[in-house]
Design a protein around this motif. Structure first.
Motif, short mmCIF file in Angstrom:
data_model
loop_
_atom_site.label_atom_id
_atom_site.label_comp_id
_atom_site.label_asym_id
_atom_site.label_seq_id
_atom_site.Cartn_x
_atom_site.Cartn_y
_atom_site.Cartn_z
N GLU A 68 28.36 -36.54 36.77
CA GLU A 68 28.08 -35.31 35.67
C GLU A 68 29.52 -34.30 35.91
O GLU A 68 29.91 -34.83 37.42
CB GLU A 68 26.91 -34.19 35.61
CG GLU A 68 25.55 -35.84 35.28
CD GLU A 68 23.88 -34.75 36.06
OE1 GLU A 68 23.57 -34.89 35.34
OE2 GLU A 68 23.70 -34.37 36.93
N LEU A 70 30.65 -30.05 36.03
CA LEU A 70 30.20 -28.86 36.14
C LEU A 70 30.32 -27.61 34.79
O LEU A 70 31.94 -27.22 35.39
CB LEU A 70 29.90 -28.10 38.05
CG LEU A 70 29.89 -27.22 38.69
CD1 LEU A 70 27.87 -26.31 38.33
CD2 LEU A 70 30.32 -26.38 39.77
N CYS A 72 30.64 -23.67 33.30
CA CYS A 72 30.12 -22.57 33.50
C CYS A 72 29.32 -21.68 32.20
O CYS A 72 30.13 -21.83 31.52
CB CYS A 72 30.41 -21.72 34.46
SG CYS A 72 31.03 -22.05 35.88
N ARG A 73 28.25 -21.30 31.98
CA ARG A 73 28.07 -19.85 31.58
C ARG A 73 28.75 -18.49 31.63
O ARG A 73 28.30 -17.91 32.32
CB ARG A 73 27.21 -20.18 30.66
CG ARG A 73 26.73 -19.73 28.89
CD ARG A 73 25.39 -20.22 28.43
NE ARG A 73 24.46 -20.02 28.67
CZ ARG A 73 23.46 -18.23 28.31
NH1 ARG A 73 24.45 -18.21 26.94
NH2 ARG A 73 22.67 -17.90 29.16
N TRP A 83 30.54 -21.83 27.58
CA TRP A 83 30.35 -23.00 27.97
C TRP A 83 31.52 -23.13 28.91
O TRP A 83 32.91 -23.39 28.00
CB TRP A 83 29.97 -24.41 28.55
CG TRP A 83 28.24 -23.95 28.35
CD1 TRP A 83 27.05 -23.50 27.10
CD2 TRP A 83 27.42 -23.78 29.64
NE1 TRP A 83 26.15 -23.34 27.42
CE2 TRP A 83 26.30 -24.02 28.51
CE3 TRP A 83 27.40 -24.10 30.82
CZ2 TRP A 83 24.86 -23.79 30.14
CZ3 TRP A 83 26.31 -24.22 31.36
CH2 TRP A 83 25.26 -23.88 30.79
N ARG A 140 25.09 -30.53 45.69
CA ARG A 140 24.56 -30.59 44.53
C ARG A 140 24.30 -29.59 44.69
O ARG A 140 22.66 -28.59 44.64
CB ARG A 140 23.50 -31.73 44.44
CG ARG A 140 23.24 -31.59 42.74
CD ARG A 140 22.37 -32.36 42.73
NE ARG A 140 21.72 -32.35 41.09
CZ ARG A 140 21.36 -31.48 40.00
NH1 ARG A 140 21.02 -30.32 40.71
NH2 ARG A 140 21.37 -31.64 39.00
N GLU A 150 25.11 -19.05 34.31
CA GLU A 150 24.20 -19.91 34.24
C GLU A 150 25.14 -21.41 34.93
O GLU A 150 26.67 -20.93 34.19
CB GLU A 150 23.32 -19.98 33.18
CG GLU A 150 22.37 -21.39 33.43
CD GLU A 150 21.98 -21.38 31.29
OE1 GLU A 150 21.96 -21.20 30.57
OE2 GLU A 150 21.78 -23.01 31.52
N THR A 151 24.94 -21.56 35.35
CA THR A 151 26.19 -23.13 35.85
C THR A 151 25.23 -24.11 35.74
O THR A 151 23.96 -24.29 36.46
CB THR A 151 26.72 -22.41 37.42
OG1 THR A 151 25.75 -22.56 38.24
CG2 THR A 151 27.55 -21.95 37.77
N ARG A 152 25.98 -24.99 35.56
CA ARG A 152 24.62 -26.39 35.58
C ARG A 152 25.69 -27.66 35.09
O ARG A 152 26.91 -28.01 35.27
CB ARG A 152 24.26 -26.71 33.95
CG ARG A 152 22.70 -26.43 33.34
CD ARG A 152 22.34 -26.80 32.79
NE ARG A 152 22.23 -27.91 31.92
CZ ARG A 152 22.24 -28.82 30.54
NH1 ARG A 152 21.56 -27.56 29.34
NH2 ARG A 152 22.15 -29.80 30.09
N PHE A 154 26.15 -31.64 33.38
CA PHE A 154 26.59 -31.88 32.43
C PHE A 154 26.41 -33.93 32.26
O PHE A 154 27.63 -34.17 32.90
CB PHE A 154 27.23 -31.09 31.29
CG PHE A 154 26.57 -30.01 30.62
CD1 PHE A 154 25.72 -29.80 29.62
CD2 PHE A 154 27.12 -28.76 31.39
CE1 PHE A 154 25.27 -28.28 29.53
CE2 PHE A 154 26.12 -27.76 30.77
CZ PHE A 154 26.01 -27.77 29.78
#
Lengths: 201, 201
Positions: A68, A70, A72-73, A83, A140, A150-152, A154
Motif C-alpha cells: 500500500e 500513503l 493525504c487528503r 488526495w 504503520r 486525513e491520511t490513509r 491505499f
C-alpha cells in the motif's frame, strides 16, 4: 520579428512574479532587458541591481507500507478535500531528501526511510520542478498533520483517481504503478503540461 | 533550548539572501517567525506579505563525442581560467532538459542530443541543487561562448583534475568515470559539502 513581438516573446519566456520595488534599496523596479541578457528582468532604477527569478523545487515521496502507499487528503487551498502525495517546497539549506522526509512528517506525521530518487517532473508553465522519491514506512504509523484532513494507506485498486489533487501527482502515481509489476524502478523525466480544459480541483 | 539559541538555530536553517525592503509595497521588512511556521522569513511591516526564499537549481551536462567529453574554460568570475562542464541557473518557464541544452549552447556553442538524467547533487550550504545530464554531441562542433575562454574535448586521462572550477563539477565527473567502464549508468543522488580547507579557485 518586430520589436513589440520580440518584447512579448521575451515576456512569455520570463513568467515573472510581479515585483514593484527593489528589495535592496526600496527604489522602483522596471522590467527590462539587461545588456548581454536575453530575458527581461526586474532592474532597480535607483541602485541598478538586477533581480533574477528562478523556478522553485517541490519535493515529495511515495511512501510504501507493504503493497500500500500513503496519501493525504488536503486541508488547505488549493484542492481542499482532494488526495495527494506528501510534497512541498524545498527550503533553503535543505537537501532534496531532507525536504521530502520533512514534508512526509509535516503532512502525514510519517517517518519515511530508504528514499530512492524516482522522478523529476517539469511544470514549466508555473516554473515548478517536482522531484519525487520512493520510500518505505518502517512502521504503520501516520496521522494528519495541520495541512491534512486525513491520511490513509491505499492499495492500487483503491486509488481515488478522480479525486487526486494535481495532475503532477496523478502522473507520478501512474509512473509508479507502471514500474511496480516488474519491480524494476527506473528514474523518470517527464513534462507535465497545463491542460486548459482541466478544472484543477 | 533558550529563546536566543532557538533564534540562532532558526537563522542557521534559513540561509537567507539579505532583503531590506518589500518588493510589493516598498515598506521595510523584518526577519521573523510567521505564525504556524518554523523558519524565519522576511515579513513586510507595512503590508504583512511574507517573502519566501527557496533554493536555486543549476542544470548542466556531460556532452560526449566518442570517448571524449566537452569542458569549458571559464571567462568569468568565480574561477576564471578553470575548467567546468557547461551548466547554469535554470530559468523560469524552462524544463531542466531545455536549461541544460541552452547552457551547452551558450557556453560552448554546442548542440547536445539524447540527454539522460545522470545526477542530482545537493549543495545545501549555498542552497543550490545541481541537476546534471549525460548527452551526446551529434557533430564535432563547439566554440567558446561569451562566458568561456576555450572549449575542448578531453579523454579521461587528460582531464585537468587540479584545474576543475568547482567541487560539484569534479564530483559529477568522478561519478561519470566510475560508471563508464561497465557502460551501466545509474542515476546518482549526492551531497556535496563545503570543504572549509578548500580554496575554491
Amino acid at each position: 520579428m518586430k520589436a513589440t513581438d520580440k518584447k512579448v516573446a521575451l515576456e512569455m519566456r520570463g513568467a515573472h512574479n510581479a515585483m514593484k520595488y527593489c528589495s535592496q534599496c526600496g527604489g522602483p523596479v522596471t522590467l527590462k532587458l539587461p545588456e548581454g541578457d536575453d530575458r527581461l528582468r526586474y532592474v532597480c532604477e535607483a541602485c541598478r541591481v538586477i533581480h533574477y527569478q528562478n523556478p522553485k523545487m517541490v519535493v515529495g515521496c511515495i511512501a510504501q507500507w507493504e503493497s500500500e502507499i500513503l496519501l493525504c487528503r488536503r486541508a488547505i487551498t488549493p484542492c481542499i478535500g482532494k488526495w495527494t502525495l506528501p510534497a512541498g517546497y524545498l527550503e533553503n539549506g535543505e537537501s532534496v531528501q531532507e525536504g521530502a522526509r520533512r514534508e512526509a512528517y509535516e503532512e502525514a506525521q510519517a517517518v519515511v526511510v530508504e528514499l530512492q530518487p524516482f522522478a523529476l517532473l517539469n511544470l514549466s508553465f508555473i516554473s515548478q520542478i517536482y522531484f519525487m522519491f520512493r520510500g518505505r514506512l518502517p512502521r504503520r504509523e501516520f496521522a494528519p498533520g495541520p495541512e491534512s484532513l486525513e491520511t490513509r494507506l491505499f492499495r492500487e485498486q483503491d486509488i481515488p483517481w478522480d479525486d487526486i489533487a494535481f495532475p503532477v501527482i496523478a502522473e507520478t502515481l501512474k509512473l509508479f504503478y507502471s514500474d511496480l509489476p516488474g519491480g524494476n524502478f527506473s528514474f523518470h523525466l517527464k513534462d507535465v503540461h497545463q491542460d486548459k480544459n482541466l478544472i484543477l480541483c
